[in-house]
Motif scaffolding. Structure first.
Motif, PDB file in Angstrom:
ATOM      1  N   GLY A  50       0.801  -1.213   0.000  1.00  9.21           N
ATOM      2  CA  GLY A  50       0.000   0.000   0.000  1.00  9.21           C
ATOM      3  C   GLY A  50       0.835   1.265   0.000  1.00  9.21           C
ATOM      4  O   GLY A  50       0.324   2.365  -0.236  1.00  9.21           O
ATOM      5  N   LYS A  51       2.130   1.129   0.257  1.00  8.06           N
ATOM      6  CA  LYS A  51       3.030   2.281   0.272  1.00  8.06           C
ATOM      7  C   LYS A  51       3.293   2.780  -1.148  1.00  8.06           C
ATOM      8  O   LYS A  51       3.418   1.993  -2.077  1.00  8.06           O
ATOM      9  N   ILE A  52       3.362   4.109  -1.317  1.00  6.24           N
ATOM     10  CA  ILE A  52       3.686   4.700  -2.611  1.00  6.24           C
ATOM     11  C   ILE A  52       5.177   5.004  -2.662  1.00  6.24           C
ATOM     12  O   ILE A  52       5.698   5.770  -1.844  1.00  6.24           O
ATOM     13  N   THR A  53       5.867   4.383  -3.590  1.00  3.34           N
ATOM     14  CA  THR A  53       7.299   4.601  -3.777  1.00  3.34           C
ATOM     15  C   THR A  53       7.511   5.446  -5.018  1.00  3.34           C
ATOM     16  O   THR A  53       6.908   5.197  -6.062  1.00  3.34           O
ATOM     17  N   VAL A  54       8.381   6.451  -4.907  1.00  6.84           N
ATOM     18  CA  VAL A  54       8.635   7.357  -6.026  1.00  6.84           C
ATOM     19  C   VAL A  54      10.108   7.304  -6.416  1.00  6.84           C
ATOM     20  O   VAL A  54      10.993   7.498  -5.572  1.00  6.84           O
ATOM     21  N   ASP A  55      10.359   7.034  -7.667  1.00  5.62           N
ATOM     22  CA  ASP A  55      11.716   7.017  -8.215  1.00  5.62           C
ATOM     23  C   ASP A  55      11.906   8.256  -9.087  1.00  5.62           C
ATOM     24  O   ASP A  55      11.137   8.475 -10.028  1.00  5.62           O
ATOM     25  N   VAL A  56      12.905   9.072  -8.767  1.00  5.38           N
ATOM     26  CA  VAL A  56      13.139  10.319  -9.492  1.00  5.38           C
ATOM     27  C   VAL A  56      14.521  10.284 -10.139  1.00  5.38           C
ATOM     28  O   VAL A  56      15.516   9.983  -9.475  1.00  5.38           O
ATOM     29  N   LYS A  57      14.556  10.587 -11.423  1.00  6.69           N
ATOM     30  CA  LYS A  57      15.815  10.605 -12.158  1.00  6.69           C
ATOM     31  C   LYS A  57      15.890  11.865 -13.019  1.00  6.69           C
ATOM     32  O   LYS A  57      14.863  12.409 -13.420  1.00  6.69           O
ATOM     33  N   PRO A  58      17.120  12.326 -13.307  1.00  6.30           N
ATOM     34  CA  PRO A  58      17.258  13.480 -14.209  1.00  6.30           C
ATOM     35  C   PRO A  58      16.881  13.090 -15.630  1.00  6.30           C
ATOM     36  O   PRO A  58      17.057  11.937 -16.032  1.00  6.30           O
ATOM     37  N   VAL A  59      16.368  14.029 -16.396  1.00 10.86           N
ATOM     38  CA  VAL A  59      15.968  13.759 -17.765  1.00 10.86           C
ATOM     39  C   VAL A  59      17.176  13.508 -18.657  1.00 10.86           C
ATOM     40  O   VAL A  59      17.205  12.582 -19.468  1.00 10.86           O
ATOM     41  N   ASN A  60      18.225  14.343 -18.528  1.00  7.02           N
ATOM     42  CA  ASN A  60      19.430  14.214 -19.357  1.00  7.02           C
ATOM     43  C   ASN A  60      19.091  14.153 -20.849  1.00  7.02           C
ATOM     44  O   ASN A  60      19.509  13.247 -21.573  1.00  7.02           O
ATOM     45  N   SER A  61      18.330  15.136 -21.294  1.00  8.37           N
ATOM     46  CA  SER A  61      17.926  15.162 -22.692  1.00  8.37           C
ATOM     47  C   SER A  61      19.036  15.660 -23.601  1.00  8.37           C
ATOM     48  O   SER A  61      19.832  16.533 -23.220  1.00  8.37           O
ATOM     49  N   LEU A  62      19.098  15.110 -24.802  1.00  4.18           N
ATOM     50  CA  LEU A  62      20.072  15.587 -25.793  1.00  4.18           C
ATOM     51  C   LEU A  62      19.811  17.037 -26.179  1.00  4.18           C
ATOM     52  O   LEU A  62      20.703  17.731 -26.660  1.00  4.18           O
ATOM     53  N   ALA A  63      18.597  17.499 -25.943  1.00  6.33           N
ATOM     54  CA  ALA A  63      18.245  18.886 -26.268  1.00  6.33           C
ATOM     55  C   ALA A  63      19.044  19.869 -25.420  1.00  6.33           C
ATOM     56  O   ALA A  63      19.250  21.018 -25.820  1.00  6.33           O
TER      57      ALA A  63
ATOM     58  N   LYS B 274      22.180  19.526 -24.779  1.00  6.25           N
ATOM     59  CA  LYS B 274      23.510  19.613 -25.372  1.00  6.25           C
ATOM     60  C   LYS B 274      23.482  20.146 -26.792  1.00  6.25           C
ATOM     61  O   LYS B 274      24.393  20.863 -27.223  1.00  6.25           O
ATOM     62  N   TYR B 275      22.434  19.775 -27.518  1.00 10.58           N
ATOM     63  CA  TYR B 275      22.334  20.173 -28.922  1.00 10.58           C
ATOM     64  C   TYR B 275      21.036  20.953 -29.117  1.00 10.58           C
ATOM     65  O   TYR B 275      19.946  20.371 -29.114  1.00 10.58           O
ATOM     66  N   THR B 276      21.163  22.255 -29.284  1.00  8.38           N
ATOM     67  CA  THR B 276      19.985  23.129 -29.344  1.00  8.38           C
ATOM     68  C   THR B 276      19.087  22.851 -30.546  1.00  8.38           C
ATOM     69  O   THR B 276      17.919  23.253 -30.542  1.00  8.38           O
TER      70      THR B 276
ATOM     71  N   ARG C  50      12.488  18.495 -32.314  1.00  2.85           N
ATOM     72  CA  ARG C  50      12.117  18.194 -30.936  1.00  2.85           C
ATOM     73  C   ARG C  50      11.120  17.040 -30.866  1.00  2.85           C
ATOM     74  O   ARG C  50      11.107  16.279 -29.894  1.00  2.85           O
ATOM     75  N   GLY C  51      10.305  16.893 -31.910  1.00  2.00           N
ATOM     76  CA  GLY C  51       9.356  15.792 -31.935  1.00  2.00           C
ATOM     77  C   GLY C  51      10.037  14.449 -32.114  1.00  2.00           C
ATOM     78  O   GLY C  51       9.676  13.462 -31.471  1.00  2.00           O
ATOM     79  N   VAL C  52      11.034  14.416 -32.992  1.00  4.47           N
ATOM     80  CA  VAL C  52      11.788  13.179 -33.231  1.00  4.47           C
ATOM     81  C   VAL C  52      12.513  12.753 -31.956  1.00  4.47           C
ATOM     82  O   VAL C  52      12.457  11.584 -31.549  1.00  4.47           O
ATOM     83  N   LEU C  53      13.165  13.722 -31.294  1.00  9.83           N
ATOM     84  CA  LEU C  53      13.879  13.417 -30.051  1.00  9.83           C
ATOM     85  C   LEU C  53      12.907  12.995 -28.950  1.00  9.83           C
ATOM     86  O   LEU C  53      13.174  12.040 -28.217  1.00  9.83           O
ATOM     87  N   SER C  54      11.801  13.709 -28.850  1.00 10.39           N
ATOM     88  CA  SER C  54      10.822  13.408 -27.809  1.00 10.39           C
ATOM     89  C   SER C  54      10.298  11.980 -27.931  1.00 10.39           C
ATOM     90  O   SER C  54      10.140  11.273 -26.931  1.00 10.39           O
ATOM     91  N   LEU C  55      10.043  11.549 -29.167  1.00  4.85           N
ATOM     92  CA  LEU C  55       9.549  10.191 -29.381  1.00  4.85           C
ATOM     93  C   LEU C  55      10.578   9.163 -28.928  1.00  4.85           C
ATOM     94  O   LEU C  55      10.253   8.213 -28.215  1.00  4.85           O
ATOM     95  N   GLY C  56      11.842   9.361 -29.331  1.00  3.39           N
ATOM     96  CA  GLY C  56      12.895   8.420 -28.961  1.00  3.39           C
ATOM     97  C   GLY C  56      13.121   8.372 -27.458  1.00  3.39           C
ATOM     98  O   GLY C  56      13.213   7.283 -26.857  1.00  3.39           O
ATOM     99  N   GLU C  57      13.193   9.547 -26.828  1.00  4.43           N
ATOM    100  CA  GLU C  57      13.429   9.593 -25.388  1.00  4.43           C
ATOM    101  C   GLU C  57      12.237   9.040 -24.617  1.00  4.43           C
ATOM    102  O   GLU C  57      12.411   8.388 -23.578  1.00  4.43           O
ATOM    103  N   SER C  58      11.042   9.270 -25.118  1.00  4.31           N
ATOM    104  CA  SER C  58       9.845   8.761 -24.445  1.00  4.31           C
ATOM    105  C   SER C  58       9.816   7.236 -24.446  1.00  4.31           C
ATOM    106  O   SER C  58       9.406   6.613 -23.461  1.00  4.31           O
ATOM    107  N   LEU C  59      10.258   6.633 -25.551  1.00  8.26           N
ATOM    108  CA  LEU C  59      10.302   5.177 -25.623  1.00  8.26           C
ATOM    109  C   LEU C  59      11.261   4.604 -24.583  1.00  8.26           C
ATOM    110  O   LEU C  59      10.953   3.635 -23.884  1.00  8.26           O
TER     111      LEU C  59
END
Length: 310
Positions: free
Chosen positions: A33-46, A48-50, A58-67
């Motif tokens: 019944g306990k809620i456990t939360v795992d938090v991690k940094p996004v570390n998106s390529l965006a 580093k590369y504007t 941004r859509g292409v990257l978002s799809l890949g990172e989301s997967l």
């Protein structure tokens, strides 16, 4: 009140994953019944590369990172929910699972639709492309309907509904308690289900310009152009999610209606999990916003820019 923009989320096993601009949080209710939360940094390529912050890219990257993020969150949720097999998964296993999933998607939504054109007696490229698109959407609808009938998946779909309701409540600026969150719709215009439906429509128009080469050339071209289709579709759903235009809303209705299959009404305990996930994902940004207001001593609020993942 500050403007809340495009918090991304995903339902997982007995939980919800939420993505903010800097953090991705996965909240899971354990068997105790306990809620456990795992938090991690996004570390998106965006970061580093504007170029990946620009439209289309941004859509292409978002799809890949989301997967990638989605599968990692799903694995974590399985572990916390008591799935013994999940504890044994390695990075290699995750990579194999992703590869298999992508191959299955290629077979279902590319190979079968483009090969089915051989069944119709015509040489008109327009008709052939329209037929391919029709079959692709038919396969998609049948797939969604079939998995929506699976009992275990229906519970995940309840968490999907909890995710949408929580994001709606957050965007509305209300206090994130179950009583308030439950009042909102379980349908959301930026949902991944709507995104996939848009992909189906966009692919018809993109592939129509390719003529009708051999079967394997068609399959290869569809795979290669998938990032193009995803990039265009992302911009469309991003615009639709922001727009208050009635005409845009009308065009968004099919994607919303489809969510009646991929979401279910959640109970209050599921809402609690979704709220914990959202609060963890945006906690840093909320703190920064408060500090900025105090230092500047002005009524101008900071805009909270959040990249979506549906």
């Amino acid at each position: 009140m500050s403007e809340k923009l495009m918090v991304g989320g995903q339902a997982v096993i007995e939980g919800v994953m939420m993505r903010g601009p800097k953090k991705v949080a996965t909240a899971v209710r354990e068997p105790s019944g306990k809620i456990t939360v795992d938090v991690k940094p996004v570390n998106s390529l965006a970061d580093k590369y504007t170029i990946f912050k620009k439209p289309f890219f941004r859509g292409v990257l978002s799809l890949g990172e989301s997967l990638v993020m989605g599968l990692k969150s799903l694995t974590y949720s399985a572990q916390m929910a008591g799935e013994e097999e999940a504890d044994k998964l390695t990075n290699k296993d995750i990579a194999i699972t992703m590869t298999f999933s992508l191959l299955a998607a290629v077979v279902l939504f590319i190979i079968i639709p483009t090969a089915s054109v051989n069944l119709i007696p015509t040489n008109d490229h327009v008709i052939m492309n329209l037929w391919e698109g029709f079959v692709r959407m038919a396969v998609f609808f049948v797939y969604i309907y079939c998995i929506s009938r699976v009992k275990d998946i229906q519970r995940v779909f309840q968490y999907h509904g909890a995710e949408h309701k929580t994001i709606h409540a957050y965007e509305a600026g209300v206090e994130l308690i179950p009583e308030n969150v439950q009042k909102f719709s379980r349908l959301h215009p930026r949902c991944g289900t709507s995104f996939l439906l848009i992909v189906m429509f966009v692919s018809i128009f993109v592939f129509a310009f390719l003529g009708w080469p051999s079967l394997w050339e068609r399959i290869l071209s569809r795979v290669i152009l998938l990032p193009v289709v995803a990039g265009i579709s992302y911009e469309i759903i991003r615009f639709a999610g922001r727009s208050k235009n009635k005409i845009v809303h009308i065009f968004s209705l099919p994607g919303l209606w489809l969510q009646y299959l991929t979401t279910r009404e959640p109970d209050d305990s599921m809402i609690e999990v979704a709220v914990k996930s959202l609060e963890a994902a945006i906690e840093m940004e909320s703190v920064k916003e408060t500090e900025t207001k105090s230092e500047m001593n002005t009524t101008v609020t900071s805009e909270l820019k959040v990249n979506a993942t549906i």
